[in-house]
Motif scaffolding. Structure first.
Motif, PDB file in Angstrom:
ATOM      1  N   VAL A 101     -56.720 -19.731  20.924  1.00  0.00           N
ATOM      2  CA  VAL A 101     -57.672 -18.942  21.701  1.00  0.00           C
ATOM      3  C   VAL A 101     -57.284 -17.479  21.609  1.00  0.00           C
ATOM      4  O   VAL A 101     -56.121 -17.123  21.815  1.00  0.00           O
ATOM      5  CB  VAL A 101     -57.678 -19.377  23.182  1.00  0.00           C
ATOM      6  CG1 VAL A 101     -58.663 -18.538  23.978  1.00  0.00           C
ATOM      7  CG2 VAL A 101     -58.000 -20.857  23.311  1.00  0.00           C
ATOM      8  N   GLY A 102     -58.259 -16.623  21.304  1.00  0.00           N
ATOM      9  CA  GLY A 102     -58.005 -15.189  21.268  1.00  0.00           C
ATOM     10  C   GLY A 102     -59.177 -14.432  21.851  1.00  0.00           C
ATOM     11  O   GLY A 102     -60.326 -14.697  21.504  1.00  0.00           O
ATOM     12  N   ASP A 118     -55.554 -12.613  15.527  1.00  0.00           N
ATOM     13  CA  ASP A 118     -54.257 -13.292  15.534  1.00  0.00           C
ATOM     14  C   ASP A 118     -54.434 -14.794  15.758  1.00  0.00           C
ATOM     15  O   ASP A 118     -53.785 -15.614  15.102  1.00  0.00           O
ATOM     16  CB  ASP A 118     -53.358 -12.715  16.618  1.00  0.00           C
ATOM     17  CG  ASP A 118     -52.892 -11.304  16.300  1.00  0.00           C
ATOM     18  OD1 ASP A 118     -53.124 -10.862  15.160  1.00  0.00           O
ATOM     19  OD2 ASP A 118     -52.309 -10.646  17.174  1.00  0.00           O
ATOM     20  N   ALA A 119     -55.315 -15.153  16.714  1.00  0.00           N
ATOM     21  CA  ALA A 119     -55.569 -16.566  16.982  1.00  0.00           C
ATOM     22  C   ALA A 119     -56.139 -17.245  15.739  1.00  0.00           C
ATOM     23  O   ALA A 119     -55.761 -18.373  15.407  1.00  0.00           O
ATOM     24  CB  ALA A 119     -56.529 -16.719  18.159  1.00  0.00           C
ATOM     25  N   ALA A 120     -57.032 -16.543  15.042  1.00  0.00           N
ATOM     26  CA  ALA A 120     -57.617 -17.109  13.821  1.00  0.00           C
ATOM     27  C   ALA A 120     -56.559 -17.276  12.733  1.00  0.00           C
ATOM     28  O   ALA A 120     -56.577 -18.253  11.975  1.00  0.00           O
ATOM     29  CB  ALA A 120     -58.749 -16.208  13.324  1.00  0.00           C
ATOM     30  N   SER A 121     -55.616 -16.331  12.646  1.00  0.00           N
ATOM     31  CA  SER A 121     -54.551 -16.408  11.639  1.00  0.00           C
ATOM     32  C   SER A 121     -53.654 -17.619  11.888  1.00  0.00           C
ATOM     33  O   SER A 121     -53.336 -18.371  10.968  1.00  0.00           O
ATOM     34  CB  SER A 121     -53.702 -15.131  11.659  1.00  0.00           C
ATOM     35  OG  SER A 121     -54.459 -14.010  11.288  1.00  0.00           O
ATOM     36  N   LEU A 126     -52.025 -23.246  10.704  1.00  0.00           N
ATOM     37  CA  LEU A 126     -51.813 -24.596  11.213  1.00  0.00           C
ATOM     38  C   LEU A 126     -52.632 -25.606  10.419  1.00  0.00           C
ATOM     39  O   LEU A 126     -52.158 -26.701  10.099  1.00  0.00           O
ATOM     40  CB  LEU A 126     -52.186 -24.665  12.697  1.00  0.00           C
ATOM     41  CG  LEU A 126     -51.215 -24.018  13.687  1.00  0.00           C
ATOM     42  CD1 LEU A 126     -51.829 -23.976  15.079  1.00  0.00           C
ATOM     43  CD2 LEU A 126     -49.891 -24.757  13.708  1.00  0.00           C
ATOM     44  N   LYS A 127     -53.861 -25.236  10.090  1.00  0.00           N
ATOM     45  CA  LYS A 127     -54.726 -26.144   9.336  1.00  0.00           C
ATOM     46  C   LYS A 127     -54.172 -26.449   7.955  1.00  0.00           C
ATOM     47  O   LYS A 127     -54.454 -27.504   7.377  1.00  0.00           O
ATOM     48  CB  LYS A 127     -56.120 -25.526   9.182  1.00  0.00           C
ATOM     49  CG  LYS A 127     -56.964 -25.580  10.439  1.00  0.00           C
ATOM     50  CD  LYS A 127     -58.314 -24.914  10.215  1.00  0.00           C
ATOM     51  CE  LYS A 127     -59.094 -25.570   9.086  1.00  0.00           C
ATOM     52  NZ  LYS A 127     -60.415 -24.932   8.902  1.00  0.00           N
ATOM     53  N   SER A 128     -53.372 -25.529   7.422  1.00  0.00           N
ATOM     54  CA  SER A 128     -52.848 -25.712   6.072  1.00  0.00           C
ATOM     55  C   SER A 128     -51.647 -26.650   6.023  1.00  0.00           C
ATOM     56  O   SER A 128     -51.177 -26.999   4.944  1.00  0.00           O
ATOM     57  CB  SER A 128     -52.449 -24.357   5.473  1.00  0.00           C
ATOM     58  OG  SER A 128     -51.312 -23.820   6.142  1.00  0.00           O
ATOM     59  N   MET A 135     -57.801 -26.398  16.120  1.00  0.00           N
ATOM     60  CA  MET A 135     -59.128 -25.993  16.576  1.00  0.00           C
ATOM     61  C   MET A 135     -59.065 -24.551  17.073  1.00  0.00           C
ATOM     62  O   MET A 135     -58.032 -24.109  17.566  1.00  0.00           O
ATOM     63  CB  MET A 135     -59.594 -26.911  17.706  1.00  0.00           C
ATOM     64  CG  MET A 135     -59.684 -28.375  17.304  1.00  0.00           C
ATOM     65  SD  MET A 135     -59.660 -29.491  18.738  1.00  0.00           S
ATOM     66  CE  MET A 135     -57.920 -29.387  19.195  1.00  0.00           C
ATOM     67  N   LEU A 136     -60.169 -23.838  16.915  1.00  0.00           N
ATOM     68  CA  LEU A 136     -60.240 -22.426  17.303  1.00  0.00           C
ATOM     69  C   LEU A 136     -61.442 -22.214  18.211  1.00  0.00           C
ATOM     70  O   LEU A 136     -62.557 -22.609  17.869  1.00  0.00           O
ATOM     71  CB  LEU A 136     -60.359 -21.534  16.070  1.00  0.00           C
ATOM     72  CG  LEU A 136     -60.562 -20.036  16.322  1.00  0.00           C
ATOM     73  CD1 LEU A 136     -59.309 -19.421  16.938  1.00  0.00           C
ATOM     74  CD2 LEU A 136     -60.916 -19.321  15.016  1.00  0.00           C
TER      75      LEU A 136
END
Length: 214
Positions: A101-102, A118-121, A126-128, A135-136
């Motif tokens: 969450v950002g 940053d949250a997206a990064s 994590l997904k990789s 989840m975002l």
């Protein structure tokens, strides 16, 4: 007692400390000299942690940190760097889930520049990783405490999580936060906090959020 009650008014030499001292920093704060043995013990733990990070290549060099700097503000570089370098490949076979969450857009307080990014990064890294489901929650949907709570509950109802519950759940939050007494609150974008009573009304308690994960 004095350090706890009035540390904001004390001089730096009375409260700043690093293991073994350095330059003008003392080995023990002047007001705490009677507890020097405890500072020595804590210093040993800190130094051991630093050695571990250095030997395991978990800490960033100055060059690496500079590369990760965005808009003059540093991301959660240590966490992203660990993930990028594969220090947690497959998380040792554990099933791991992450929720990121950002919040950048604040209507009644200073906006942030990099929280959502940053949250997206962290989410992408994590997904990789094998065995990690991340989840975002989009920044523009987190306008109220109710909206944030609803978004978290919706993510936790993801079929992948319910079918094969994770053994480790990682929650990452970037945004404004408020501590009131011994409670910590996450601040949604539309929160209008002018008085103490507004915190509980407009913000989401971290304790409440963590209860959702149980």
């Amino acid at each position: 007692k004095e350090l706890c009650s009035s540390w904001r008014t004390l001089h730096e030499k009375d409260i700043i400390w690093i293991p073994k001292g350095g330059q003008s920093v003392p080995t023990v704060p002047s007001l705490d000299r009677e507890h020097s043995k405890w500072y020595a013990s804590v210093g040993q733990v800190i130094e051991a942690g630093e050695r571990f990070c250095h030997e395991a290549e978990l800490a960033n060099s100055l060059v690496e940190t500079t590369k990760i700097m965005r808009g003059g503000e540093e991301v959660e570089c240590e966490m992203v760097a660990c993930l990028v370098r594969g220090k947690v490949p497959g998380w040792g076979g554990l099933r791991v889930a992450g929720l990121c969450v950002g919040v950048d857009d604040y209507q009644h307080m200073s906006e942030l520049k990099n929280a959502a990014r940053d949250a997206a990064s962290v989410h992408q890294k994590l997904k990789s990783i094998p065995n990690c489901h991340s989840m975002l929650i989009p920044s523009d949907t987190i306008t109220t405490a109710g909206a944030l709570s609803k978004s978290v509950r919706k993510c936790l109802q993801d079929p992948n999580l319910r079918k094969d519950p994770p053994q480790v759940f990682l929650f990452y939050y970037a945004g404004h936060g408020i501590q009131q007494g011994d409670k910590v609150y996450l601040v949604p974008g539309g929160a209008d906090v002018e008085e103490a009573d507004d915190v509980q009304a407009d913000c989401l308690s971290l304790n409440t959020l963590l209860q959702m994960f149980r």
